[in-house]
Design a protein around this motif. Structure first.
Motif, short mmCIF file in Angstrom:
data_model
loop_
_atom_site.label_atom_id
_atom_site.label_comp_id
_atom_site.label_asym_id
_atom_site.label_seq_id
_atom_site.Cartn_x
_atom_site.Cartn_y
_atom_site.Cartn_z
N PHE A 127 -12.43 17.76 -18.18
CA PHE A 127 -13.06 16.84 -17.32
C PHE A 127 -14.48 17.12 -17.48
CE2 PHE A 127 -14.91 15.77 -13.48
CZ PHE A 127 -15.04 14.47 -13.27
N CYS A 128 -15.50 16.18 -17.44
CA CYS A 128 -16.78 16.06 -17.06
C CYS A 128 -17.47 14.89 -16.64
CB CYS A 128 -17.60 16.49 -18.43
SG CYS A 128 -17.82 15.04 -19.48
N PRO A 129 -18.53 15.12 -15.86
CA PRO A 129 -18.91 13.99 -14.92
C PRO A 129 -19.33 12.46 -15.80
CG PRO A 129 -20.15 15.93 -14.46
CD PRO A 129 -19.35 15.98 -15.64
N ASN A 130 -19.51 12.68 -17.06
CA ASN A 130 -19.67 11.61 -18.11
C ASN A 130 -18.60 10.62 -17.95
OD1 ASN A 130 -22.64 11.98 -18.99
ND2 ASN A 130 -21.50 13.71 -20.44
N GLN A 131 -17.37 11.11 -17.66
CA GLN A 131 -16.20 10.30 -17.80
C GLN A 131 -16.03 9.46 -16.21
OE1 GLN A 131 -12.74 12.94 -18.12
NE2 GLN A 131 -13.80 14.17 -19.83
N VAL A 132 -16.97 9.85 -15.63
CA VAL A 132 -16.68 9.03 -13.92
C VAL A 132 -17.71 7.73 -14.30
CG1 VAL A 132 -17.20 8.88 -11.75
CG2 VAL A 132 -16.60 10.96 -12.81
N PRO A 133 -17.08 6.18 -14.29
CA PRO A 133 -17.83 5.22 -14.56
C PRO A 133 -18.62 4.70 -13.18
CG PRO A 133 -15.65 4.56 -13.85
CD PRO A 133 -15.68 6.26 -14.10
N PRO A 134 -19.49 3.77 -13.25
CA PRO A 134 -20.13 3.36 -12.14
C PRO A 134 -19.12 2.73 -11.20
CG PRO A 134 -21.40 2.88 -14.06
CD PRO A 134 -19.98 3.32 -14.38
N VAL A 135 -19.36 2.54 -9.71
CA VAL A 135 -18.26 2.04 -9.06
C VAL A 135 -18.28 0.41 -9.08
CG1 VAL A 135 -17.94 1.41 -6.41
CG2 VAL A 135 -18.62 3.86 -7.18
N ARG A 136 -19.50 -0.11 -9.41
CA ARG A 136 -19.43 -1.48 -9.90
C ARG A 136 -20.07 -1.73 -11.19
NH1 ARG A 136 -18.98 -5.35 -5.98
NH2 ARG A 136 -18.27 -4.50 -3.96
N GLN A 137 -19.49 -2.55 -12.07
CA GLN A 137 -20.39 -2.82 -13.30
C GLN A 137 -20.05 -4.44 -13.39
OE1 GLN A 137 -19.21 -0.08 -16.68
NE2 GLN A 137 -17.22 0.37 -15.10
N PRO A 138 -21.28 -5.08 -13.96
CA PRO A 138 -21.21 -6.44 -14.18
C PRO A 138 -20.12 -6.87 -15.16
CG PRO A 138 -22.96 -5.47 -15.32
CD PRO A 138 -22.31 -4.32 -14.48
N LEU A 139 -19.44 -8.18 -14.81
CA LEU A 139 -18.20 -8.47 -15.71
C LEU A 139 -18.62 -8.77 -17.09
CD1 LEU A 139 -16.36 -10.94 -13.13
CD2 LEU A 139 -15.46 -8.54 -14.19
N ARG A 140 -19.78 -9.46 -17.03
CA ARG A 140 -20.18 -9.84 -18.46
C ARG A 140 -21.24 -8.90 -19.18
NH1 ARG A 140 -24.78 -14.66 -16.45
NH2 ARG A 140 -26.09 -13.03 -15.45
N ALA A 141 -21.35 -7.64 -18.88
CA ALA A 141 -22.18 -6.69 -19.35
C ALA A 141 -21.58 -5.40 -19.41
CB ALA A 141 -23.48 -6.92 -18.95
N SER A 142 -20.11 -5.36 -19.46
CA SER A 142 -19.59 -4.01 -19.61
C SER A 142 -18.37 -4.04 -20.32
CB SER A 142 -19.34 -3.63 -17.93
OG SER A 142 -18.25 -4.18 -17.41
N ALA A 143 -17.55 -2.95 -20.92
CA ALA A 143 -16.34 -2.95 -21.36
C ALA A 143 -15.41 -3.31 -20.49
CB ALA A 143 -16.12 -1.41 -22.18
N VAL A 144 -15.42 -2.89 -19.25
CA VAL A 144 -14.25 -2.99 -18.20
C VAL A 144 -14.27 -4.71 -17.94
CG1 VAL A 144 -15.47 -2.49 -16.41
CG2 VAL A 144 -12.89 -2.62 -16.32
N GLY A 145 -15.43 -5.05 -17.75
CA GLY A 145 -15.84 -6.43 -17.53
C GLY A 145 -15.19 -7.60 -18.50
N HIS A 146 -15.44 -7.00 -19.83
CA HIS A 146 -14.86 -7.89 -21.24
C HIS A 146 -13.72 -7.97 -20.95
CE1 HIS A 146 -19.20 -7.69 -23.17
NE2 HIS A 146 -19.16 -8.13 -21.91
N ALA A 147 -13.02 -6.74 -20.72
CA ALA A 147 -11.58 -6.76 -20.93
C ALA A 147 -10.94 -7.62 -19.62
CB ALA A 147 -10.97 -5.14 -20.52
N LEU A 148 -11.50 -7.80 -18.68
CA LEU A 148 -11.02 -8.75 -17.49
C LEU A 148 -11.24 -10.28 -17.84
CD1 LEU A 148 -12.38 -6.63 -14.57
CD2 LEU A 148 -9.96 -7.13 -15.08
N LEU A 149 -12.45 -10.28 -18.65
CA LEU A 149 -12.82 -11.82 -18.94
C LEU A 149 -12.07 -12.18 -19.98
CD1 LEU A 149 -16.61 -11.60 -18.44
CD2 LEU A 149 -15.03 -13.12 -16.86
N ALA A 150 -11.87 -11.50 -21.01
CA ALA A 150 -11.30 -11.96 -22.44
C ALA A 150 -10.15 -12.83 -22.37
CB ALA A 150 -11.06 -10.84 -23.47
N PRO A 151 -9.01 -12.56 -21.39
CA PRO A 151 -7.88 -13.23 -21.40
C PRO A 151 -8.05 -14.40 -20.60
CG PRO A 151 -7.41 -11.07 -21.22
CD PRO A 151 -8.98 -11.12 -20.51
#
Length: 264
Positions: A127-151
């Motif tokens: 484990f290292c701090p680089n593995q901790v994502p921001p609490v909030r990320q924009p849907l249209r400009a982040s990997a997790v946002g794109h995973a939520l939007l794509a379907p």
């Protein structure tokens, strides 16, 4: 009871919420002055509110340095929400995945135009701090946002708003291309440009109703999370997403499409 008392009471609650919101993130400890700065409130007001929150077990005060941190009472209050979402049942699967790929696994949900991290499963090693994502990320400009939007059902919206979509094609084309790639590959990827670049990978989690309102993600230094490792861990991420999807309770409406987000 005077007419001013309800307003005064509501203001105190609002300020207490401001103080609690300062702790959003990776379990920080904050001093009174830091809380006052973050909440934009007087130090005396923050001290009074923090002491009340300690008495209510929503905050805890570290006796070694007098700094404040989230209390066990708040965790207890959050348990029903986590259970309702399905995270209590999903947690063993998430920790197993984190241990297997040796990277922290995060779960995010949609809140307005953001993807909000609600759970993290850390691996026992590497484990290292680089593995901790921001609490909030924009849907249209982040990997997790794109995973939520794509379907999301953008084809129906495209037919209904064809003319408006054509007028905004230049502005939304890049996003739709990214989402098409997610639909083809089954995962979203993002390279975060920092001094030591970070790569984030995310996959959608379909609930019992087959709608996607939750996503599973990992991130690490891109030097470590290279193309070979991505190819190695994505199947495990997708398999875990498939196993835990039925555990997540149906809640809220469908995720907004990319076009709806851009049109607001």
């Amino acid at each position: 009871m005077s007419p001013d008392e309800p307003r005064s009471g509501a203001r105190a609650v609002d300020r207490a919420i401001q103080v609690l919101n300062c702790f959003e993130g990776d379990d920080p400890e904050l001093s009174v002055s830091e809380l006052a700065h973050l909440a934009d409130l007087p130090v005396s007001t923050v001290h009074r509110l923090a002491q009340a929150l300690v008495r209510g077990r929503l905050l805890d005060q570290n006796p070694a340095n007098d700094r404040y941190r989230i209390g066990h009472g708040l965790a207890s209050l959050a348990r029903p929400a986590l259970a309702r979402l399905g995270l209590e049942s999903a947690a063993p699967h998430l920790y197993t995945l984190a241990a297997g790929i040796r990277i922290t696994v995060s779960v995010s949900v949609v809140e307005d135009r953001d993807a909000v991290t609600v759970f993290q499963a850390r691996p026992p090693v590497y484990f290292c701090p680089n593995q901790v994502p921001p609490v909030r990320q924009p849907l249209r400009a982040s990997a997790v946002g794109h995973a939520l939007l794509a379907p999301s059902p953008i084809s129906t919206i495209a037919e209904e708003h064809a003319e408006r979509r054509n007028s905004q094609r230049v502005r939304t084309g890049g996003l739709h291309t990214d989402l098409d790639r997610v639909r083809r590959t089954g995962f979203a990827s993002e390279l975060v440009p920092t001094d030591d670049p970070i790569r984030a990978i995310a996959v959608p989690i379909a609930g019992p109703d087959k709608r996607v309102r939750v996503a599973l993600a990992v991130q690490a230094r891109s030097a470590r999370l290279d193309a070979d490792l991505v190819r190695s861990i994505v199947p495990a991420m997708r398999a875990t997403a498939g196993r835990i999807g039925p555990l997540f309770q149906t809640h809220g409406g469908p995720t907004d499409s990319a076009f709806e987000l851009e049109s607001r």
